[in-house]
Write an enzyme that holds these catalytic residues in place. Structure first.
Site, PDB file in Angstrom:
ATOM      1  N   LYS A 153      34.732  66.989  77.012  1.00  0.00           N
ATOM      2  CA  LYS A 153      34.707  67.109  78.486  1.00  0.00           C
ATOM      3  C   LYS A 153      34.946  65.785  79.227  1.00  0.00           C
ATOM      4  CE  LYS A 153      30.663  69.242  78.320  1.00  0.00           C
ATOM      5  NZ  LYS A 153      29.495  70.120  78.539  1.00  0.00           N
ATOM      6  N   ASP A 189      22.098  73.154  76.380  1.00  0.00           N
ATOM      7  CA  ASP A 189      22.084  73.925  77.633  1.00  0.00           C
ATOM      8  C   ASP A 189      22.022  75.433  77.393  1.00  0.00           C
ATOM      9  OD1 ASP A 189      24.681  73.904  76.638  1.00  0.00           O
ATOM     10  OD2 ASP A 189      25.642  73.686  78.578  1.00  0.00           O
TER      11      ASP A 189
END
Length: 272
Positions: A153, A189
């Protein structure tokens, strides 16, 4: 024509079922004791063995780092009301030069933002436990020890891959010396997402993220988790299914656009 451009994106039900079968095979390979090291879908043990049961209580800090921003939160969990109250939170930006700088710079920046937040909340004097969500592929060794496998990312900080990110965070906090935290629980997450439902619905056993990246976790029977000792109970598995296809298994359905996006990304061939 538009139709020609779009046709590679249209997958038949048969094709989708076939892709589903491939994913299932990859998940089984990722769980295997002797196959996981070369599996595209990593199926990482999280050392989380249960979802919340509503008896938890107290004040906690949460740190959520997963993209170009990270969030610091102070939450209070009330046992009587079986609810979690978000007391306050703050968003901190991560500038491009820090995303591509050294790991020390990154964690110093995080520790500084955390310091600022604790000041604003008058929490500097307290030593609170912290949940740390770090949304990158990590190999969790213990609940408070997690090794970064690789950046994704748009991040590429030096000196972090192969290192324990909890240790790097704690070191940055100690370098400052103006506050302390009592313990750190490292949570992917997807796991945090699954567990946040624990208060509303005890039967929720899957967490899924569809955001900058995509990933999922689920509660697996311990007897199927061959890499961790013990047969009893369950453990939450972080699939890291963003890696599905990294071994070329999706070659037949990748479009020209997929290939360009991959070629021009910071980590080509990764997170197909």
């Amino acid at each position: 024509s538009g139709d020609q451009i779009l046709s590679p994106f249209r997958l038949s039900l048969e094709k989708l079922k076939e892709v589903s079968t491939r994913l299932r095979k990859d998940m089984i390979r990722g769980l295997g004791k002797h196959t996981h090291h070369r599996a595209a879908v990593k199926m990482l043990p999280t050392f989380v063995r249960a979802t919340p049961d509503g008896t938890e209580k107290g004040d906690f800090l949460a740190l959520d780092l997963g993209g170009t921003n990270f969030r610091v939160l102070h939450v209070r969990v009330m046992e009587e009301e079986q609810k979690m109250v978000k007391m306050d939170s703050q968003l901190c930006a991560i500038p491009q030069e820090i995303m591509l700088g050294t790991g020390e710079q990154l964690f110093d920046h995080i520790a500084a933002c955390l310091s600022e937040f604790l000041d604003s909340q008058n929490l500097k004097g307290q030593t609170l436990p912290m949940g740390f969500t770090f949304s990158f592929p990590c190999e969790q060794k213990e609940i408070d020890k997690s090794i970064l496998i690789r950046w994704t990312k748009g991040f590429n900080c030096s000196g972090v891959e192969g290192e324990d990110v909890v240790k790097l965070l704690k070191e940055a906090i100690h370098r400052r010396g103006d506050y302390d935290i009592s313990s750190v629980a490292m949570v992917n997450d997807t796991v945090g997402t699954m567990m946040s439902c624990g208060y509303r619905d005890q039967t929720c056993e899957i967490g899924m993220i569809i955001g900058t990246g995509t990933n999922a976790c689920y509660m697996e029977e311990m007897k199927n988790v061959k890499r961790v000792e013990g047969e009893d109970g369950q453990m939450c598995i972080n699939t890291e299914w963003g890696g599905f296809g990294d071994d070329g298994s999706l070659e037949d359905i990748l479009t020209e656009f997929d290939k360009v996006v991959d070629r021009t990304s910071i980590n080509p061939g990764v997170h197909t």
